[in-house]
Design a protein around this motif. Structure first.
Motif, short mmCIF file in Angstrom:
data_model
loop_
_atom_site.label_atom_id
_atom_site.label_comp_id
_atom_site.label_asym_id
_atom_site.label_seq_id
_atom_site.Cartn_x
_atom_site.Cartn_y
_atom_site.Cartn_z
N UNK A 212 -8.08 6.79 12.19
CA UNK A 212 -8.16 6.88 10.68
C UNK A 212 -6.75 8.28 10.14
N UNK A 213 -7.00 9.08 11.25
CA UNK A 213 -5.85 10.41 10.36
C UNK A 213 -4.70 10.36 11.80
N UNK A 214 -4.38 9.29 11.91
CA UNK A 214 -3.00 9.07 13.06
C UNK A 214 -2.31 8.09 11.73
N UNK A 215 -1.17 9.15 11.74
CA UNK A 215 0.33 8.99 11.12
C UNK A 215 0.45 7.48 10.75
N UNK A 216 0.60 6.73 12.43
CA UNK A 216 1.00 5.31 12.48
C UNK A 216 0.23 4.15 11.96
N UNK A 217 -0.91 4.36 12.06
CA UNK A 217 -2.37 4.53 11.95
C UNK A 217 -2.48 4.10 9.62
N UNK A 218 -2.04 5.72 9.66
CA UNK A 218 -2.01 5.36 8.25
C UNK A 218 -0.76 4.52 7.20
N UNK A 219 0.51 4.96 8.35
CA UNK A 219 1.48 3.81 8.01
C UNK A 219 0.66 2.51 8.00
N UNK A 220 0.61 2.06 8.89
CA UNK A 220 -0.20 0.58 9.06
C UNK A 220 -0.48 0.57 7.79
N UNK A 221 -1.07 0.88 7.71
CA UNK A 221 -2.46 0.38 6.18
C UNK A 221 -1.25 0.39 5.04
N UNK A 222 -0.46 1.17 4.90
CA UNK A 222 0.36 1.43 3.57
C UNK A 222 0.61 0.42 3.50
N UNK A 223 1.38 -0.77 4.39
CA UNK A 223 2.16 -1.88 5.07
C UNK A 223 1.50 -2.45 4.29
N UNK A 224 0.39 -2.67 4.67
CA UNK A 224 -0.56 -3.80 4.00
C UNK A 224 -0.88 -3.40 3.07
N UNK A 225 -1.12 -3.02 1.82
CA UNK A 225 -1.47 -2.41 0.80
C UNK A 225 -0.24 -2.82 0.52
N UNK A 226 0.93 -1.91 0.69
CA UNK A 226 2.07 -2.56 -0.37
C UNK A 226 2.82 -4.18 0.05
N UNK A 227 2.34 -5.01 0.90
CA UNK A 227 2.08 -6.48 1.01
C UNK A 227 1.27 -7.13 -0.53
N UNK A 228 0.56 -6.36 -0.03
CA UNK A 228 -0.92 -6.83 -1.49
C UNK A 228 -0.79 -6.09 -2.49
N UNK A 229 0.47 -5.37 -2.96
CA UNK A 229 0.25 -5.25 -4.25
C UNK A 229 1.20 -5.55 -5.11
N UNK A 230 1.97 -6.53 -4.23
CA UNK A 230 2.91 -6.83 -4.83
C UNK A 230 2.61 -8.62 -5.61
N UNK A 231 0.94 -8.71 -5.99
CA UNK A 231 0.39 -9.47 -6.87
C UNK A 231 0.18 -8.83 -7.45
N UNK A 232 -0.05 -7.21 -8.27
CA UNK A 232 -0.45 -6.90 -9.49
C UNK A 232 0.29 -6.34 -10.11
N UNK A 233 0.67 -5.91 -11.40
CA UNK A 233 1.83 -5.62 -12.25
C UNK A 233 2.36 -3.68 -11.78
N UNK A 234 2.54 -3.54 -12.17
CA UNK A 234 3.34 -1.88 -11.12
C UNK A 234 2.03 -1.33 -12.06
N UNK A 235 1.27 -1.32 -13.46
CA UNK A 235 0.54 -0.06 -13.37
C UNK A 235 -1.00 -0.44 -12.77
N UNK A 236 -1.12 -1.60 -12.18
CA UNK A 236 -2.19 -2.19 -11.72
C UNK A 236 -2.04 -1.70 -10.26
N UNK A 237 -1.26 -1.34 -9.41
CA UNK A 237 -0.84 -1.31 -8.40
C UNK A 237 -1.43 0.23 -8.04
N UNK A 238 -2.50 -0.21 -6.33
CA UNK A 238 -2.21 1.13 -5.59
C UNK A 238 -1.60 2.35 -4.97
N UNK A 239 -1.81 2.82 -5.80
CA UNK A 239 -0.26 3.96 -5.56
C UNK A 239 -0.76 4.86 -4.33
N UNK A 240 -2.05 5.57 -3.83
CA UNK A 240 -1.97 6.11 -2.75
C UNK A 240 -3.92 5.60 -2.86
N UNK A 241 -4.49 5.95 -1.26
CA UNK A 241 -5.23 5.46 -0.46
C UNK A 241 -5.59 6.53 0.29
#
Length: 582
Positions: free
Chosen positions: A514-543
């Motif tokens: 969970x500390x590896x940059x490439x894993x964190x990047x993968x989770x960022x892409x997963x969250x980015x993909x699902x963020x599109x279902x929400x309004x801008x103010x609802x989107x998860x910016x960091x995790x």
């Protein structure tokens, strides 16, 4: 015959079905069964034994045990003499045991096994304890039943005749996501109204008669469900443990079971993980069928071409899913929290009818439930409002409920009773919408929060969406008073290992990954993909990724697997602070 009290279900079952197997549990590798007549005889003897031991109408008796027929025996026996059952989760803390014993004024305690006995004995004081397992130095429940064998059945009939539909039947202490648990007072009439309404929604065809039970009987969901099974003539088999549900499904081949979304999510994740292990044409076919299922909507005509493809998918792929569930599943009832719509779609496509319902302990519990038919199901809704139950939406979106299923109040707590029961309407604390008779839940009123920009965030909706990622096991949205929402994320480590295997990323340990940059990047892409279902103010910016799952024993989840937000926020305050400081 009239059904006025819950114990009337026993003679009702005998007269209508006279089951060879009313209840069953695994003992020494084989199923030990009890017939409808066994049930009556044991319950009557136990009722008389309790009377002989000094328990009388109005006395409170705790039941602390895993699911097993003895649980039902004690439950019914107490009902017949007017005593009040106080069911408790075995997994709660010793402090909670002590609080409930004292607050409910418990006089007698039944426990399941040695572990539970040790916890209960620590805080029981001078209360007598009986056990279901044979334990050294502890009296068995069977001594009470044996004591009652020489009792006077006429005296028991006198006792039963005094009990009315409106009498208090049980006090159920809520799991307490916020503060001390509250003792919900429910009557025979409360539960029976719900049993009859639910049975009307799931009347089984001839020959359908087996249920597997694994959700805790101390929770109102499974308890009312068990009464419903008795009323409908199902044989109830108790699973050996949560770990052995898969084996027991294949053995028992049930037609129905009750579950919570978390378990269905795990079933789905395991199915997908096995799909990734395939190769070539088999793998292509698996994911073709899966994607076909994820697009399914049982409430509309999908077209001839789609139906033709689905028929092939059912024969080649989905038939194996049904086999894994025993091969006979008529209906799965899902409740206690929100079901991901994608899971409902794919299971219905696979011929597995997952019917979502909604309710609370205070409503006995079912307020609305889906009908297990193509013309009665609506994905994203928790079904139609039950018979004789009224629902209205308050001006702030809160769901209000009125009906024969609504509790009489919280035990020894008039203030909190007055807060939620107003002008005959129970204030659920849930936010929702009504479309005709169909109810949709959008969030918990108390769990919604505002960002510093004044925008409301509904965390449950977001969390459910993010958990659609096969790499995310658990997630909690945070950000009350902050300028944007963030999230604590628990990876699905099985899914993460599979991902690393496919991408040829060496896997060391959960803590390191969970500390590896490439894993964190993968989770960022997963969250980015699902963020599109929400309004801008609802989107998860960091995790922040966490290295271990939240659990019941560790205190982050309630026994029905809901997030204890205050506990999680406290335990991971540094991580949350780090998100907003970084």
């Amino acid at each position: 015959m009239d059904l006025d009290r819950l114990f009337d279900l026993i003679p009702y079952q005998i007269s209508h079905y006279n089951k060879e197997v009313a209840f069953a549990k695994k003992e020494n590798g084989s199923w030990k069964t009890y017939s409808s007549k066994d049930l009556k005889e044991i319950v009557d003897n136990l009722s008389l034994g309790l009377l002989a031991s000094g328990i009388s109408a109005g006395d409170k008796v705790a039941i602390v045990s895993e699911n097993r027929p003895e649980w039902n025996f004690v439950d019914f026996a107490l009902q017949q003499i007017g005593a009040v059952s106080v069911p408790m989760y075995p997994t709660i803390t010793t402090e909670d045991y002590a609080y409930i014993f004292d607050h409910a004024e418990v006089k007698l305690i039944f426990v399941g096994d040695q572990t539970i006995y040790a916890k209960a004995a620590e805080v029981a004081g001078d209360r007598k304890i009986f056990s279901f397992d044979d334990l050294v130095g502890v009296e068995s429940w069977q001594t009470l039943a044996q004591l009652g064998e020489s009792g006077d059945l006429a005296k028991l009939e006198e006792s039963k005749a005094k009990i009315k539909a409106g009498d208090l039947f049980t006090i159920i202490y809520t799991s307490g996501t916020t503060g001390r648990p509250k003792g919900v007072m429910l009557t025979h009439a409360n539960i029976l109204s719900n049993v009859l309404a639910v049975a009307d929604r799931m009347t089984p065809p001839a020959g359908v008669s087996t249920a597997l039970s694994f959700l805790p009987l101390c929770h109102i969901y499974e308890r009312t469900g068990s009464f419903c099974f008795i009323y409908l003539g199902f044989s109830v088999y108790y699973a050996e443990s949560m770990e052995k549900i898969g084996e027991n499904l294949k053995e028992v081949q049930p037609h129905v079971f009750n579950t919570v979304p978390r378990l269905l999510e795990k079933v789905y994740d395991k199915i997908v993980a096995k799909g990734y292990e395939l190769s070539g044409l088999k793998k292509s076919l698996f994911f073709w069928a899966l994607n076909l299922g994820l697009a399914y909507d049982p409430s509309r005509d999908m077209g001839k071409w789609y139906d033709f493809q689905l028929k092939i998918a059912n024969k080649l792929i989905f038939s194996k899913w049904r086999e894994a569930l025993g091969g006979n599943i008529m209906q799965i009832n899902s409740g206690a929290s929100a079901l991901q719509p994608r899971l409902a779609r794919v299971f219905w496509a696979a011929g597995i009818r997952v019917c979502e319902g909604y309710g609370l302990t205070e409503t006995s519990p079912v307020v609305s439930a889906s009908i297990g038919s193509l013309d009665g199901i609506r994905i994203g809704y928790v079904g139609k409002v039950m018979k004789d139950v009224q629902v209205k939406i308050a001006s702030d979106g809160e769901i209000l409920v009125k009906g024969p299923n609504v509790m009489s109040g919280y035990y020894r707590d008039p203030e909190r009773t007055a807060e939620v029961l107003q002008n005959g309407w129970f204030h659920t604390g849930d936010i929702g919408e009504l479309e005709g008779d169909y109810l949709r839940i959008t969030d918990r009123k108390k769990e919604m929060f505002k960002t510093s920009g004044g925008k409301y965030i509904a965390p449950q909706v977001m969390e459910n969406k993010f958990k659609e990622s096969p790499l995310i096991e658990q997630l909690m949205v945070v950000g009350d008073g902050k300028n944007y929402p963030a999230a604590l994320v628990v990876p699905n480590f099985e899914g993460l290992r599979d991902y690393c295997r496919r991408k040829e990323i060496p896997y060391s340990s959960d803590e390191e990954m969970v500390q590896k940059p490439e894993i964190v990047d993968k989770y960022q892409s997963e969250i980015d993909q699902l963020n599109k279902y929400f309004a801008r103010w609802e989107q998860v910016k960091r995790f922040r990724l966490l290295d271990r799952p939240w659990g019941i024993e560790s205190g982050e989840l309630t026994p029905t697997m809901k997030l204890k937000r205050k506990v999680i926020s406290g335990k991971f305050s540094k991580e949350i602070e780090g998100i907003y400081q970084g």
